[in-house]
Each structure stands twice: as structure tokens, then as C-alpha cells.
Scaffold this active site. Structure first.
Site, PDB file in Angstrom:
ATOM      1  N   SER A  54       0.841  -1.211   0.000  1.00 30.13           N
ATOM      2  CA  SER A  54       0.000   0.000   0.000  1.00 30.13           C
ATOM      3  C   SER A  54       0.865   1.246   0.000  1.00 30.13           C
ATOM      4  O   SER A  54       0.378   2.336   0.310  1.00 30.13           O
ATOM      5  CB  SER A  54      -0.910   0.001   1.232  1.00 30.13           C
ATOM      6  OG  SER A  54      -0.133   0.088   2.425  1.00 30.13           O
ATOM      7  N   ASN A 137      -0.086  -2.367  13.665  1.00 27.97           N
ATOM      8  CA  ASN A 137      -1.537  -2.299  13.829  1.00 27.97           C
ATOM      9  C   ASN A 137      -1.960  -1.027  14.559  1.00 27.97           C
ATOM     10  O   ASN A 137      -2.848  -0.293  14.109  1.00 27.97           O
ATOM     11  CB  ASN A 137      -2.041  -3.533  14.576  1.00 27.97           C
ATOM     12  CG  ASN A 137      -1.815  -4.810  13.810  1.00 27.97           C
ATOM     13  OD1 ASN A 137      -1.385  -4.788  12.657  1.00 27.97           O
ATOM     14  ND2 ASN A 137      -2.094  -5.930  14.444  1.00 27.97           N
ATOM     15  N   HIS A 183     -43.564  18.313  -5.074  1.00 21.74           N
ATOM     16  CA  HIS A 183     -43.630  17.459  -6.260  1.00 21.74           C
ATOM     17  C   HIS A 183     -43.278  18.236  -7.523  1.00 21.74           C
ATOM     18  O   HIS A 183     -43.747  17.914  -8.616  1.00 21.74           O
ATOM     19  CB  HIS A 183     -45.026  16.833  -6.417  1.00 21.74           C
ATOM     20  CG  HIS A 183     -45.524  16.177  -5.174  1.00 21.74           C
ATOM     21  ND1 HIS A 183     -45.073  14.959  -4.725  1.00 21.74           N
ATOM     22  CD2 HIS A 183     -46.421  16.605  -4.244  1.00 21.74           C
ATOM     23  CE1 HIS A 183     -45.678  14.643  -3.597  1.00 21.74           C
ATOM     24  NE2 HIS A 183     -46.499  15.624  -3.279  1.00 21.74           N
ATOM     25  N   SER A 302     -21.288  25.383 -24.213  1.00 21.41           N
ATOM     26  CA  SER A 302     -21.269  24.190 -25.051  1.00 21.41           C
ATOM     27  C   SER A 302     -20.118  24.264 -26.046  1.00 21.41           C
ATOM     28  O   SER A 302     -19.699  25.353 -26.459  1.00 21.41           O
ATOM     29  CB  SER A 302     -22.601  24.075 -25.792  1.00 21.41           C
ATOM     30  OG  SER A 302     -22.521  23.151 -26.847  1.00 21.41           O
ATOM     31  N   ASN A 310     -24.280  26.672 -19.046  1.00 21.32           N
ATOM     32  CA  ASN A 310     -24.668  25.453 -18.341  1.00 21.32           C
ATOM     33  C   ASN A 310     -24.192  25.459 -16.890  1.00 21.32           C
ATOM     34  O   ASN A 310     -23.055  25.844 -16.615  1.00 21.32           O
ATOM     35  CB  ASN A 310     -24.066  24.230 -19.044  1.00 21.32           C
ATOM     36  CG  ASN A 310     -24.490  24.133 -20.489  1.00 21.32           C
ATOM     37  OD1 ASN A 310     -25.633  24.430 -20.836  1.00 21.32           O
ATOM     38  ND2 ASN A 310     -23.575  23.712 -21.345  1.00 21.32           N
ATOM     39  N   GLN A 347      -6.778  -2.770   5.073  1.00 23.66           N
ATOM     40  CA  GLN A 347      -5.956  -1.993   4.147  1.00 23.66           C
ATOM     41  C   GLN A 347      -6.809  -1.397   3.033  1.00 23.66           C
ATOM     42  O   GLN A 347      -6.475  -0.353   2.484  1.00 23.66           O
ATOM     43  CB  GLN A 347      -4.865  -2.885   3.561  1.00 23.66           C
ATOM     44  CG  GLN A 347      -3.890  -2.166   2.644  1.00 23.66           C
ATOM     45  CD  GLN A 347      -2.716  -3.050   2.274  1.00 23.66           C
ATOM     46  OE1 GLN A 347      -2.041  -3.599   3.135  1.00 23.66           O
ATOM     47  NE2 GLN A 347      -2.477  -3.208   0.974  1.00 23.66           N
TER      48      GLN A 347
END
Length: 516
Positions: A54, A137, A183, A302, A310, A347
Site C-alpha cells: 500500500s 496495527n 412534487h 457548449s 450550463n 488496508q
């Protein structure tokens, strides 16, 4: 971030130590058939070594590991477990490793082994004494907590900034009428301030969850060793103090193996991401309807349609919620059913938290910027606020306040809504016709017509909703005052916790300087 080998004390290196520089070189390497500082010749090679490693992912906790190493070595020297001169050599080597950086580390299973290997390369076998009374650990658990504290404080800071932006928008728009929806259908008129305060309340709870999680992160597991403690006369409270932890995780098995603090943090961040997603969706919809215009800094155009503006950044903010939910699921599944004490599965657990912390904190900062720089179209909002007979509930309330049962009032207004759908005419005319049909009496026999006309006006409707937490300006003012007060308290808490970590770092540096 891997599990400790079978040895867990001053004797870890002795079986592999020969004599001279060659033995130091063999101990310090982890490639091919060479011996590893942890695994020895038997476990140092093989096709699975890269799969087990790791080291690259551990760059995030490189500095945390150095600090944990320093605190542990200082404590060992203070307890007389390691000679002060040896402690000075180790601490000097750690400083040099920090200067050289993570990329300079030798190959290894993880950053912990690589740093220890590098120390031994620099000062010889005595470098192995830094690992006395410790396991990888409890070491990795301490490093994760040490680094995660900083990430959570950054996330908290981002939520506070977003709350500030929302409160600024609310303060500027206490009388800016806008349509409210249920809604996604026109429901009742409200204000931009009421909308902004609703999200500030939600983000405030997100802040509180992160602050709570921080308290459970900020406990030291160091000194738990592999899981069963150690025979050495260590001082766990001292290492906790040196690292700025508020205390220790008492049970040594719990300290080394538990990752519930990771799950809690990731869940809290995911909840905040869900809040952000709702906020982003609202603003995207509002922008579509011309209610709000985002700054160019939070928009894009765009590649083929130059007229487009956008709300791309908020679309990505909205998407982060899905990523965060996925990380929670991944982490939960990894932790589910793990036996005590340490398992290598862990890990794979920590990256879920790192990914979530980075993505959600950034999304929160972007949302804050978008809100702070947005321009609200007062005219478009006001024009839309009364659409869809959105003041109907106010009329029903008015009729009920004048003695009609609410369900009768509801029936009259519902009938008026149907009439408006089927024929042209004013809202007042439709209500009057419905009242005659339901009550068999004129509307004015129940209520003053001018009062009905006022209830039909969106601004008047909002002004009348002055119950606690409502949208009326006089109801918004105390909401803003309370929100600012709590925000100030959270800012103070954030500052206090940040300063505590900085003070601990400086204090540890002072202790280290006594040896180097």
C-alpha cells in the site's frame, strides 16, 4: 498500511541482524530475494508482494506516520526504554526522511515499513529500536486518525463557508418572493430567504455530525500494539498528548482493530453530499426557469452551441452524492463481519474515507461559491410566485379563520381551482362561484372580499405566514439571528480544534529538538 509481523518489541530485528554494512543493507530492502525489515527472507519475495503493498496509497499518511514515530520515540526515551542518544539518532533520521519526501522511500509493503527501513539505512540497526513496544496495527490506526482529523476539519470549514453564503443570500432576499414547490408543482409562495435558510439548517446539522465524528476520531490507539498491549512500561497518555489527541482508546483490541470512526465519518460526509445534491438540483432547476443566474465562474458553455450557459459545476456537485453513497457501501461491506482483531481487509477500508473526504469537501466549497455569486431574478420570481393558484392555501386558511370548518374551506378552494382550469376568469370570481355552490350563500357573507383579494396576493400571502419558522420577513429575522449565533459558535469550535492540533505539533517539535 499492513499488519505487524509476529514480533512486537525491541527484539524485532535481532534475528535478522548480522554484522557490518551488508547486513544493514539486507535488512533495509524489500525486493527480489532480499530480506525485508519486517518480513525476512521467507516472506520478502513472491508474486503477491506488489498486491500486498500500500506504499503508493500511503503517501497521504506519510507526514502523519513521521509524527506518530516522533511521539512514540520521545515517549520511549522519556520512559527509559530507549537511550536518549539513540532516540536522537532516530529523530534526526526522521527529519531527514521528511525533507527527502515520500518519493525517496525504499520499496516496502507500506509507508510504515519503508520509513523504518529508511531509518535503519541511515543509522544502522539501532534504527529498529523505534519500533519497540509498537505494532504496525496500532501505528497505522494512529496515523489514520491523525490524518483524518485534518480532513474532517477541512470538511467542517467547507460546511461553515456554505452556511455563511446561504445566510448572506437569505439576508439580502428576505422580501424576495419566489414560488415554492412540492412534487415540483407550484404549491405556495415563499421567499428566497426562506429557501436559503432551509438549506442552512440542513448544512448546520451536517456540520454537527462532522463535529461529533471528530470527537470520536480524536482518540489515540497508540500503545495497543498488535492488539494485546505490550510488556514495556509505556505511557499511552503521553503519546496521545504529544499528538494532540483528547485521550486514548482504552481497550487495546478495540484500539488496533476498530474502524467504526472511518465509517461514521464517511456516512456523515455522505449525508452532507446528499444535502448538497438537493441544493444543486434546486439551483439547476431555478436556472432553467430563469429564476437565478450563476456566475460564469461556476458555469460553462457548449462546445457547439455558443449561446449556452450550463450549470456544470452544480451538476457535478449533484453527482458527488452518488459517489459518496457508493463509498459508504464499499466501506460497510469491507468492515462487515470482520473478526477481531486485525485483518488485512482493513488496508482496503481507508481509501473509501479519503475519497469521500476529498470529493465532498470540494463539492461543498464549489456549492458555497455558486450560492455566494448567484444573481436572483426578482421579477421572474415574483411573476411566477402566484402561478398555479399557489395562494389557494392562504384563502382556505382565511375562510377557516372566519368560522368555516377547514375541510369546508378546502372544498370551496378545490372547487375554485377546478373552475379556473375549465374557464377563464379571475381567482376571486372562481372562489365566489365555488362558495355559492358549496355554501349556497355568497362569499361575502363569510369573509370580506378585500381580505380574500389580499390573501390571493403572493406578497401578502407570504407576509401572513409569520408562524415560527415561516417565510414572513418577521419570522425569518429570528431564524437568521439563531443561525448566525450557531454559526459563530461552530466557527469558534473549529478554530479551537485547529489551534489545538497546531499547538500539539509545535509542542512535539520542541520535545524532538531536545534530542536532535
Amino acid at each position: 498500511m499492513t499488519e505487524e509481523s509476529a514480533h512486537d518489541g525491541a527484539g524485532d530485528l535481532e534475528p535478522a541482524i548480522a554484522s557490518g554494512a551488508e547486513s544493514d543493507r539486507r535488512i533495509a530492502t524489500d525486493g527480489g530475494d532480499d530480506e525485508s525489515v519486517v518480513r525476512r527472507d521467507r516472506f520478502s519475495g513472491g508474486p503477491a508482494r506488489s498486491f500486498l503493498s500500500s506504499l503508493a496509497a500511503d503517501e497521504r499518511i506519510f507526514e502523519a506516520d513521521l509524527e506518530v514515530d516522533r511521539a512514540h520515540v520521545v515517549m520511549l526515551a522519556e520512559q527509559g526504554i530507549v537511550d536518549g542518544d539513540v532516540a536522537g539518532e532516530v529523530l534526526t533520521a526522521l527529519d531527514a526522511i521528511e525533507v527527502d519526501g515520500h518519493d525517496s522511500l525504499p520499496d516496502g509493503e507500506d509507508v510504515h515499513e519503508a520509513i523504518e527501513t529508511s531509518v535503519i539505512e541511515r543509522i544502522g540497526a539501532n534504527g529498529g529500536k523505534m519500533h519497540t513496544a509498537r505494532s504496525r496495527n496500532d501505528e497505522v490506526a494512529a496515523c489514520i486518525r491523525y490524518r483524518l482529523r485534518e480532513d474532517v476539519l477541512a470538511a467542517i470549514e467547507a460546511t461553515i463557508a456554505l452556511r455563511g453564503a446561504l445566510l448572506e443570500a437569505a439576508t439580502a432576499h428576505t422580501e424576495t418572493i419566489m414560488p415554492g414547490y412540492t412534487h415540483l408543482q407550484p404549491a405556495q409562495p415563499t421567499t428566497v430567504a426562506h429557501w436559503a435558510c432551509s438549506y442552512e439548517s440542513a448544512v448546520r446539522r451536517d456540520t454537527a455530525r462532522l463535529l461529533d465524528a471528530y470527537g470520536r476520531i480524536n482518540e489515540s490507539p497508540l500503545g495497543a500494539a498488535a492488539f494485546a498491549g505490550t510488556t514495556f512500561d509505556i505511557d499511552r497518555e503521553r503519546t496521545a498528548e504529544l499528538l494532540g489527541f483528547d485521550g486514548v482508546v482504552e481497550n487495546s483490541m478495540d484500539a488496533s482493530s476498530s474502524r467504526d470512526f472511518l465509517l461514521e465519518t464517511t456516512q456523515a460526509l455522505s449525508t452532507h453530499a446528499t444535502t448538497l445534491s438537493g441544493l444543486a438540483e434546486d439551483v439547476i432547476v431555478f436556472a432553467n426557469r430563469g429564476f437565478v443566474s450563476l456566475s460564469d465562474d461556476y458555469s460553462s458553455t457548449s462546445s457547439i452551441m455558443p449561446q449556452k450557459k450550463n450549470p456544470d459545476t452544480l451538476e457535478l456537485v449533484r453527482a458527488v452524492a452518488g459517489d459518496a453513497a457508493g463509498e459508504v457501501q464499499g466501506l460497510t461491506t469491507t468492515l462487515k463481519g470482520l473478526p477481531r482483531a486485525y485483518n488485512r481487509d482493513l488496508q482496503r477500508a481507508t481509501p473509501h474515507a479519503w475519497e469521500t473526504a476529498d470529493a465532498v469537501t470540494e463539492a461543498s466549497s464549489v456549492a458555497a461559491g455558486a450560492v455566494a455569486t448567484a444573481e436572483w431574478n426578482d421579477e421572474a420570481l415574483a411573476a411566477e410566485a402566484g402561478e398555479g393558484f399557489s395562494t389557494a392555501t392562504g384563502v382556505a386558511d382565511l375562510l377557516a379563520a372566519n368560522g368555516l370548518p377547514f375541510r369546508t374551506a378546502h372544498e370551496i378552494v378545490a372547487s375554485a381551482a377546478e373552475r379556473l382550469e375549465d374557464a377563464d376568469g379571475s381567482d376571486l370570481d372562481a372562489i365566489a362561484a365555488a362558495a355559492r355552490a358549496v355554501l349556497e350563500a355568497p362569499l361575502e357573507s363569510v369573509v370580506d372580499l378585500e381580505a380574500v383579494e389580499a390573501a390571493l396576493d403572493p406578497a401578502e400571502s407570504v407576509a401572513s405566514r409569520d408562524s415560527r419558522g415561516g417565510p414572513a420577513p418577521e419570522a425569518i429575522d429570528p431564524q437568521l439571528a439563531d443561525a448566525r449565533e450557531i454559526l459563530a459558535k461552530d466557527e469558534t469550535t473549529l478554530e479551537t480544534r485547529t489551534e489545538a492540533l497546531e499547538a500539539a505539533h509545535a509542542a512535539l517539535r520542541t520535545e524532538v529538538n531536545d534530542y536532535v
